[in-house]
Design an enzyme around this catalytic site. Structure first.
Site, PDB file in Angstrom:
ATOM      1  N   GLU A 192       0.803  -1.225   0.000  1.00 27.99           N
ATOM      2  CA  GLU A 192       0.000   0.000   0.000  1.00 27.99           C
ATOM      3  C   GLU A 192       0.839   1.280   0.000  1.00 27.99           C
ATOM      4  OE1 GLU A 192      -0.636  -2.686   1.738  1.00 27.99           O
ATOM      5  OE2 GLU A 192      -2.541  -3.352   0.915  1.00 27.99           O
ATOM      6  N   HIS A 219     -10.368  -5.648   9.368  1.00 34.26           N
ATOM      7  CA  HIS A 219     -10.895  -5.349   8.029  1.00 34.26           C
ATOM      8  C   HIS A 219     -12.176  -4.523   8.058  1.00 34.26           C
ATOM      9  CE1 HIS A 219      -8.199  -8.673   7.117  1.00 34.26           C
ATOM     10  NE2 HIS A 219      -8.320  -8.427   5.829  1.00 34.26           N
TER      11      HIS A 219
END
Ligand SMILES: Cc1ncc(C[n+]2csc(CCOP(=O)(O)OP(=O)(O)O)c2C)c(N)n1
Ligand SMILES: [Mg+2]
Lengths: 316, 337
Positions: free
Chosen positions: B73, B142
Site C-alpha cells: 500500500e 478489516h
C-alpha cells in the site's frame, strides 16, 4: 562544486544567525556526486527527486540561488514562498521534485514519476536520490520491486555517506553493500565512487544512457562522505566518529581532487583556481545578502495553496 | 434528466469507465483489480477493456491503464503520487480502506502536503477509493471506518456517498479534482440500487450536502451507509407522528455546514449518526460545529450515535451490536425529544 560548497557555508551561517530554523542539512564533502550526475542528464526534461539534503540538487538544476537561499530563510522570495524550507526545495518547471523529509518516503514517488514518462511514451530518465539510511526503509524495497516489475526508467542513487545521522553504516545495515539491494529484483546494480568528479561523470553518463535507451531501472550505490555534521543541529560528532576519520576522508575532498587534476595536468594554475574560489565565495555572499532582503511572508498567506481550488475552514 | 437504475457498484465502475474513455491520463492501480476483477468486483471488465490485449503495453503482461500491483500500500500510493505530480490522474483502489492505514505516511505526509510545500508548483490529482466500514464478519482488522481520520487532514478532500447517483456524481468530481481525494464506499452499499442520471457529464460538486428526506421536528445527520439507517429510523418516527429530516452530508471535507445549519435552524434538534468509533469520530466534529454555531436554534443538546468503542468482533451477534442501527438512532432521539 565550489559554488555549492560556499553556498552551503552560507546556509550554515543562516542557521547560526537564526535566519534559518528547523532542520538544515548541507552537502559539504558530497559535491562531486550531485555535480557528476546532474550534469549528465537532460536538464529541465529529466526528473530529479531527493530527500532533505537537497540544496545542491536544486542549484545544479538551475534554480535561482537567491530563491533557494530565501526559501532556506523562509522568505516570500523563496522557491515555495517560505512554505517548504531547507528540506523542501522544489522547482517543478526545472524537473526538480524535491526535497522530502520522511526517510525513504519519496522513493516510490520517483518510481511513479518514471512510470508517468513511460506511460506517455517519452524517453525521460528519473534520478531518484536517497541516503544509505533510507536504503533500509520498507517502502524503498517496495519501490525497487515496482520499478523493476513495471520496467520504469528510474535510477535509484544511494548517496552512501557512511552515516544515517549518528549511526554508522555497519550499525544500521546487515549487509553494507547496499547496491546488492537491486539483485533480488533482477535490477542492474553497482557500487561507484562519488569523490572523483571525472570518474563520477563517466559512470553517470554510461548509466543514464543505458537507462534512457533500455527504459529499465538501475540501482547505484555511490560512495561519499560528509565532512560536517548530519545537520546544522548536530553539535557532537564525537558520539559517532573521530576527528582523524574525518581528516583522512578529507584526503579525498572532491574539490581538492579536481584541483590537483587541473593543476598537475597544466589545465589551470593554482592562482587561477584561487581567484575563481574567491569570486565564487563573493557570489555566494551576494546571494545570501539578497535573500536576506526578501521579506517574510504576510500572515494572510497562511491559507494559500493548501488546495488548488479552495481554502480550508479559517480561524482557530 | 433521464435516469437508469443501477447498483452502487456499477455506478462507481461507470464513473471510472467514462472518465477513462474521456481522458487518457486517467488510469487505475490496485491489488487484484485487473485479471482478478477486484475483490468486490468494482473493476469487473476493465482489464479486458483497457488491458494488455488492447495494445496498451508497458511491459509484456502488464497493463498500462489497469495496473495490477504487488501488495504494498505505501508503495502503490507513493507511486501514484509521483505519477500524479506530472499530470497523470491515478485512481488507486484500496482492497479495503483498512489497508490504507499502511499508506498513512504517503497519504498524510506526502500527498496532502505537496501543493502547500511547493506553493502550488505541483498538484496531486489522485483518487484513493475503496470499501470503508464494516461488511459481514470481517472482524477487527478489516472493518475500519477511516474517513474521519482523513477528514482531519488539511490538503485532502474526503467524500462518502450513500447512493448510486451520489457515488457516480461524486466520483466523477473526484477524478477531475486536482487535489488528493479519499473516496469511501461502504461495502454494505455495493449491492443497493438507485436511479442514476444517464448524462455522461453528470457530476456532484464537493461540499454540498443533500436532504435525503424532508422533515420539520428534528434533523438526523449522517453520511455513507448510516444515511440509510437514518432513513429507516425516520420511517419509524413518522409512524409516531414525528417528522425527521435526514441530511446526507456526502462530503466530509469540505463540509457543507450551511445545509446542516439550515436544517437545524428549521427543526431545532439534531442527532449525528456515524459508523466510526463514537469516540473522536467525524460525527463529533459535526456535532461540535452545530453546538458552536447553532446554540440559539437548538431546543436540546446535540445527540450523537456512533459505533461502539471496541475493535470489531467477529461474531455476527457482537458485530451487529457494534454497528449503529435504527433502534440506536431512535434511542438517541428519545433522549433529546
Ligand atoms: C521516517 C523517518 N524517521 C526518522 C527520521 C529522522 N532522520 C532524519 S535524517 C535521518 C538519517 C538518514 O540518513 P541517510 O538516509 O543516510 O541520509 P543522509 O542524512 O546521510 O544524507 C534520520 C534518522 C526521518 N526524517 N524520517
Ligand atoms: Mg547517510
Amino acid at each position: 562544486m565550489l559554488f555549492i560548497r560556499h553556498f552551503e557555508r552560507f546556509s550554515e551561517r543562516a542557521y547560526r544567525q537564526g535566519k534559518a530554523g528547523g532542520y538544515l542539512h548541507v552537502y559539504i564533502g558530497m559535491e562531486a556526486l550531485a555535480v557528476g550526475w546532474l550534469t549528465q542528464i537532460r536538464q529541465g526534461y529529466d526528473y530529479v527527486i531527493t530527500a532533505y539534503r537537497d540544496h545542491a540538487h536544486a542549484l545544479l538544476l538551475g534554480s535561482d540561488p537567491v530563491a533557494c537561499m530565501a526559501e532556506i530563510m523562509g522568505r516570500r522570495g523563496g522557491l515555495s514562498r517560505g512554505k517548504g524550507g531547507s528540506m523542501h526545495l522544489y522547482d517543478i518547471p526545472r524537473g526538480f521534485f524535491g526535497g522530502w523529509g520522511i526517510v525513504g518516503g519519496h522513493t516510490p514517488l520517483g518510481a511513479g514519476l518514471a512510470f508517468a514518462s513511460k506511460y506517455r511514451g517519452e524517453d525521460r530518465v528519473t534520478l531518484n536520490f536517497l541516503g544509505d539510511g533510507a536504503a533500509n526503509a520498507g517502502v524503498f524495497f517496495e519501490s525497487l520491486n515496482m520499478a523493476a516489475l513495471y520496467e520504469v526508467p528510474c535510477i535509484f542513487i544511494i548517496e552512501n555517506n557512511e552515516f544515517a545521522m549518528g549511526t554508522r553504516l555497519e550499525y544500521h545495515a546487515a549487509d553494507t553493500e547496499l547496491h546488492k539491494r537491486g539483485y533480488p529484483f533482477g535490477m542492474k546494480h553497482e557500487r561507484l565512487d562519488g569523490m572523483d568528479l571525472l570518474q563520477v561523470r563517466q559512470d553517470a553518463k554510461r548509466i543514464i544512457d543505458w537507462v534512457r535507451e533500455n527504459q529499465k531501472p538501475y540501482l547505484v550505490e555511490v560512495m561519499t562522505y560528509r565532512f560536517v555534521g548530519h545537520g546544522a543541529a548536530d553539535n557532537d560528532q564525537t558520539l559517532y566518529r573521530t576527528k582523524d576519520e574525518v581528516e583522512s576522508a578529507r584526503q579525498r575532498d572532491p574539490i581538492a581532487l579536481l584541483m590537483d587534476y587541473l593543476t598537475s595536468n597544466n589545465l589551470m594554475t593554482r592562482e587561477k583556481i584561487e581567484a575563481i574560489d574567491a569570486e565564487t565565495e563573493a557570489e555566494a555572499e551576494r546571494v545570501y545578502e539578497e535573500a536576506d532582503d526578501s521579506p517574510h511572508p504576510d500572515p494572510s498567506e497562511v491559507y494559500d495553496d493548501v488546495y488548488s481550488d479552495m481554502t480550508p475552514e479559517v480561524g482557530h | 434528466m433521464p435516469t437508469i437504475e443501477m447498483t452502487y457498484r456499477d455506478a462507481v465502475r461507470q464513473a471510472m469507465v467514462e472518465e477513462m474513455d474521456a481522458n487518457p491520463d486517467v488510469f487505475l492501480m490496485g491489488e487484484d483489480i485487473g485479471r482478478y476483477r477486484g475483490t468486490f468486483r468494482v473493476t469487473e471488465g476493465l482489464y479486458d477493456k483497457y488491458g494488455v490485449e488492447k495494445n496498451d503495453f508497458i511491459v509484456p503482461g502488464i497493463a498500462r491503464r489497469v495496473v495490477d500491483t504487488p501488495i504494498v500500500e505505501p508503495g502503490i500510493v507513493g507511486f501514484a503520487i509521483g505519477a500524479a505530480m506530472v499530470g497523470l490522474r491515478p485512481i488507486v483502489e484500496m482492497m479495503t480502506m483498512s489497508f490504507s492505514i499502511l499508506a498513512l505516511d504517503q497519504i498524510i505526509n506526502h500527498a496532502a502536503k505537496i501543493h502547500y510545500m511547493t506553493a502550488g508548483q505541483a498538484k496531486v490529482p489522485l483518487v484513493i477509493r475503496g470499501p470503508g466500514g464494516a461488511a459481514n464478519q470481517l472482524s477487527a482488522q478489516h472493518s475500519h471506518s477511516v474517513e474521519g481520520w482523513y477528514a482531519h487532514v488539511p490538503g485532502l478532500k474526503v467524500v462518502a456517498p450513500a447512493t448510486p447517483a451520489c457515488a457516480k456524481g461524486l466520483l466523477r468530481t473526484a477524478i477531475r479534482d486536482d487535489n488528493p481525494v479519499i473516496f469511501t464506499e461502504n461495502p454494505g452499499l455495493y449491492g443497493i440500487k438507485g436511479d442514476v442520471p444517464e448524462d455522461r457529464e453528470f457530476s456532484i460538486p464537493f461540499g454540498k450536502a443533500r436532504i435525503a428526506r424532508q422533515g420539520t421536528d428534528l434533523s438526523l445527520i449522517a453520511y455513507s451507509r448510516m444515511v440509510h439507517v437514518c432513513l429507516a429510523a425516520a420511517e419509524q418516527l413518522a409512524e409516531r407522528g414525528i417528522s425527521a429530516e435526514v441530511v446526507d452530508v456526502r462530503s466530509l471535507l469540505p463540509l457543507d455546514t450551511e445545509t446542516i445549519f439550515a436544517s437545524v435552524a428549521k427543526t431545532h434538534r439534531a442527532v449525528v449518526v456515524y459508523e466510526d468509533w463514537k469516540n473522536g469520530g467525524y460525527g463529533a466534529e459535526i456535532a461540535a460545529r452545530i453546538a458552536e454555531e447553532c446554540f440559539d436554534d437548538l431546543d436540546a443538546p446535540v445527540g450523537r450515535v456512533g459505533g461502539l468503542n471496541v475493535p470489531m468482533p467477529y461474531s455476527r451477534v457482537l458485530e451487529l451490536e457494534c454497528i449503529p442501527n435504527a433502534d440506536d438512532v431512535l434511542a438517541a432521539v428519545n433522549k433529546i425529544a
